[in-house]
Scaffold this motif. Structure first.
Motif, PDB file in Angstrom:
ATOM      1  N   ASP A   1       0.648  -1.107   0.112  1.00 31.07           N
ATOM      2  CA  ASP A   1      -0.192   0.133   0.070  1.00 31.07           C
ATOM      3  C   ASP A   1       0.874   1.069   0.129  1.00 31.07           C
ATOM      4  OD1 ASP A   1      -2.261  -1.366  -0.175  1.00 31.07           O
ATOM      5  OD2 ASP A   1      -2.889  -1.265   2.246  1.00 31.07           O
ATOM      6  N   LEU A   2       1.909   1.127   0.781  1.00 24.41           N
ATOM      7  CA  LEU A   2       2.866   2.349   0.786  1.00 24.41           C
ATOM      8  C   LEU A   2       3.684   2.736  -0.536  1.00 24.41           C
ATOM      9  CD1 LEU A   2       4.668   2.384   4.202  1.00 24.41           C
ATOM     10  CD2 LEU A   2       3.216   4.242   3.260  1.00 24.41           C
ATOM     11  N   TYR A   3       3.923   1.546  -0.996  1.00 20.58           N
ATOM     12  CA  TYR A   3       4.502   1.869  -2.381  1.00 20.58           C
ATOM     13  C   TYR A   3       3.418   2.282  -3.482  1.00 20.58           C
ATOM     14  CZ  TYR A   3       6.529   0.298  -6.682  1.00 20.58           C
ATOM     15  OH  TYR A   3       6.905   0.286  -8.248  1.00 20.58           O
ATOM     16  N   GLU A   4       2.247   1.604  -3.390  1.00 17.91           N
ATOM     17  CA  GLU A   4       1.273   2.086  -4.442  1.00 17.91           C
ATOM     18  C   GLU A   4       1.079   3.870  -4.048  1.00 17.91           C
ATOM     19  OE1 GLU A   4       0.071   0.817  -7.131  1.00 17.91           O
ATOM     20  OE2 GLU A   4       1.335  -0.876  -6.528  1.00 17.91           O
ATOM     21  N   LEU A   5       0.884   4.118  -2.855  1.00 20.17           N
ATOM     22  CA  LEU A   5       0.633   5.489  -2.491  1.00 20.17           C
ATOM     23  C   LEU A   5       1.679   6.361  -3.082  1.00 20.17           C
ATOM     24  CD1 LEU A   5      -1.037   7.588  -1.210  1.00 20.17           C
ATOM     25  CD2 LEU A   5       0.040   6.925   1.009  1.00 20.17           C
ATOM     26  N   VAL A   6       3.183   6.019  -2.694  1.00 20.28           N
ATOM     27  CA  VAL A   6       4.290   6.873  -3.140  1.00 20.28           C
ATOM     28  C   VAL A   6       4.466   6.928  -4.564  1.00 20.28           C
ATOM     29  CG1 VAL A   6       6.541   7.002  -3.067  1.00 20.28           C
ATOM     30  CG2 VAL A   6       5.244   6.644  -0.877  1.00 20.28           C
ATOM     31  N   SER A   7       4.361   5.676  -5.402  1.00 16.31           N
ATOM     32  CA  SER A   7       4.155   5.780  -6.727  1.00 16.31           C
ATOM     33  C   SER A   7       3.294   6.648  -7.366  1.00 16.31           C
ATOM     34  CB  SER A   7       4.139   4.187  -7.331  1.00 16.31           C
ATOM     35  OG  SER A   7       5.120   3.663  -6.841  1.00 16.31           O
ATOM     36  N   GLU A   8       2.009   6.613  -6.779  1.00 16.23           N
ATOM     37  CA  GLU A   8       1.076   7.257  -7.457  1.00 16.23           C
ATOM     38  C   GLU A   8       0.900   8.744  -7.113  1.00 16.23           C
ATOM     39  OE1 GLU A   8      -1.641   6.496  -9.396  1.00 16.23           O
ATOM     40  OE2 GLU A   8      -0.788   4.552  -9.569  1.00 16.23           O
ATOM     41  N   ARG A   9       1.535   9.210  -6.300  1.00 16.20           N
ATOM     42  CA  ARG A   9       2.077  10.573  -5.948  1.00 16.20           C
ATOM     43  C   ARG A   9       3.333  11.088  -6.440  1.00 16.20           C
ATOM     44  NH1 ARG A   9      -1.024  13.497  -2.783  1.00 16.20           N
ATOM     45  NH2 ARG A   9       0.690  14.935  -2.414  1.00 16.20           N
ATOM     46  N   GLN A  10       3.823  10.663  -7.128  1.00 22.71           N
ATOM     47  CA  GLN A  10       5.142  10.997  -7.980  1.00 22.71           C
ATOM     48  C   GLN A  10       4.856  12.214  -8.536  1.00 22.71           C
ATOM     49  OE1 GLN A  10       7.302   8.449  -7.565  1.00 22.71           O
ATOM     50  NE2 GLN A  10       9.146   9.579  -8.114  1.00 22.71           N
ATOM     51  N   GLY A  11       5.758  13.186  -8.191  1.00 20.01           N
ATOM     52  CA  GLY A  11       5.562  14.473  -8.537  1.00 20.01           C
ATOM     53  C   GLY A  11       4.677  15.268  -7.936  1.00 20.01           C
ATOM     54  N   ARG A  12       4.107  14.964  -6.950  1.00 25.36           N
ATOM     55  CA  ARG A  12       3.176  15.545  -5.940  1.00 25.36           C
ATOM     56  C   ARG A  12       3.898  15.711  -4.498  1.00 25.36           C
ATOM     57  NH1 ARG A  12      -2.985  15.392  -6.424  1.00 25.36           N
ATOM     58  NH2 ARG A  12      -2.544  17.456  -7.448  1.00 25.36           N
ATOM     59  N   SER A  13       3.747  16.736  -3.844  1.00 17.99           N
ATOM     60  CA  SER A  13       4.591  16.858  -2.660  1.00 17.99           C
ATOM     61  C   SER A  13       4.035  15.885  -1.250  1.00 17.99           C
ATOM     62  CB  SER A  13       4.312  18.195  -2.066  1.00 17.99           C
ATOM     63  OG  SER A  13       5.063  19.312  -2.697  1.00 17.99           O
ATOM     64  N   LEU A  14       5.048  15.265  -1.004  1.00 18.88           N
ATOM     65  CA  LEU A  14       4.966  14.245   0.191  1.00 18.88           C
ATOM     66  C   LEU A  14       5.881  14.603   1.233  1.00 18.88           C
ATOM     67  CD1 LEU A  14       3.561  11.831   1.034  1.00 18.88           C
ATOM     68  CD2 LEU A  14       5.338  10.458   0.120  1.00 18.88           C
TER      69      LEU A  14
ATOM     70  N   LEU B   1      10.605   1.162  -2.832  1.00 20.08           N
ATOM     71  CA  LEU B   1       9.677   2.129  -2.182  1.00 20.08           C
ATOM     72  C   LEU B   1      10.714   3.234  -1.632  1.00 20.08           C
ATOM     73  CD1 LEU B   1       7.386   3.612  -0.927  1.00 20.08           C
ATOM     74  CD2 LEU B   1       7.631   2.384   1.267  1.00 20.08           C
ATOM     75  N   LEU B   2      11.720   2.909  -0.973  1.00 22.26           N
ATOM     76  CA  LEU B   2      12.897   3.732  -0.355  1.00 22.26           C
ATOM     77  C   LEU B   2      13.545   4.544  -1.505  1.00 22.26           C
ATOM     78  CD1 LEU B   2      13.404   1.894   2.807  1.00 22.26           C
ATOM     79  CD2 LEU B   2      11.917   3.693   2.563  1.00 22.26           C
ATOM     80  N   ASP B   3      13.906   3.756  -2.654  1.00 23.22           N
ATOM     81  CA  ASP B   3      14.444   4.523  -3.515  1.00 23.22           C
ATOM     82  C   ASP B   3      13.793   5.687  -4.137  1.00 23.22           C
ATOM     83  OD1 ASP B   3      16.498   4.508  -5.856  1.00 23.22           O
ATOM     84  OD2 ASP B   3      14.925   4.248  -6.920  1.00 23.22           O
ATOM     85  N   ARG B   4      12.482   5.595  -4.309  1.00 18.41           N
ATOM     86  CA  ARG B   4      11.477   6.494  -4.756  1.00 18.41           C
ATOM     87  C   ARG B   4      11.365   7.623  -3.708  1.00 18.41           C
ATOM     88  NH1 ARG B   4      10.098   2.414  -7.526  1.00 18.41           N
ATOM     89  NH2 ARG B   4       9.017   2.447  -9.247  1.00 18.41           N
ATOM     90  N   LEU B   5      11.448   7.312  -2.316  1.00 17.68           N
ATOM     91  CA  LEU B   5      11.353   8.486  -1.238  1.00 17.68           C
ATOM     92  C   LEU B   5      12.572   8.958  -1.366  1.00 17.68           C
ATOM     93  CD1 LEU B   5       9.355   6.652   1.460  1.00 17.68           C
ATOM     94  CD2 LEU B   5       8.510   8.530   0.002  1.00 17.68           C
ATOM     95  N   ILE B   6      13.822   8.222  -0.860  1.00 18.26           N
ATOM     96  CA  ILE B   6      15.134   8.986  -0.724  1.00 18.26           C
ATOM     97  C   ILE B   6      15.717   9.681  -1.628  1.00 18.26           C
ATOM     98  CG2 ILE B   6      17.272   8.506   0.315  1.00 18.26           C
ATOM     99  CD1 ILE B   6      15.688   6.275   2.074  1.00 18.26           C
TER     100      ILE B   6
END
Length: 141
Positions: A72-85, A109-114
């Protein structure tokens, strides 16, 4: 001033500048998405989390994640790509990896975040030391 307070202040500033902001404890977001799996409203709940201009997840990485929570976190972060988190955590990002059930899920997930983030490290004592009971093992008690 604590991490949650700073995150809320940044969210408030974003609202004053016209942004749509949502603030939530990470555990509550995960519970909300788990409920969506149970009642078949996951897509609707995910869209509601993707929609805000700024999403603030407070207390990220407080405990180990289940496979479903990691997904779920992976999907959320992936879908928010380009939006502020904005994420607050008591742990350094390097300490997040063991909290994931699989190294592949953690890395994805962490690659996308960090790698797409700016980190603000807040060092210093808690803002609440005088409001909690003393730990008997602490020196000087």
């Amino acid at each position: 001033m604590g991490k949650t307070h700073v995150a809320q202040a940044l969210g408030h500033l974003a609202i004053r500048l016209g942004a749509n902001v949502r603030f939530a404890k990470t555990s509550r977001v995960l519970a909300e998405l788990a409920g969506g799996h149970a009642d078949r409203t996951w897509d609707k709940r995910m869209r509601e989390l993707i929609r805000p201009d700024v999403l603030i997840l407070d207390d990220f990485a407080m405990r180990q994640l289940s496979a479903a929570q990691a997904d779920d976190l992976y999907e959320l972060v992936s879908e928010r790509q380009g939006r502020s988190l904005l994420i607050t955590s008591n742990r350094a990002p390097s300490d997040w990896y063991p909290l994931f059930p699989s190294p592949v899920a953690a890395e994805s997930l962490l690659d996308r975040l960090i790698n797409t983030s700016r980190q603000v490290i807040m060092n210093g004592p808690s803002c609440r030391p005088n409001k909690r009971p003393k730990n008997p093992s602490e020196k000087g008690s």
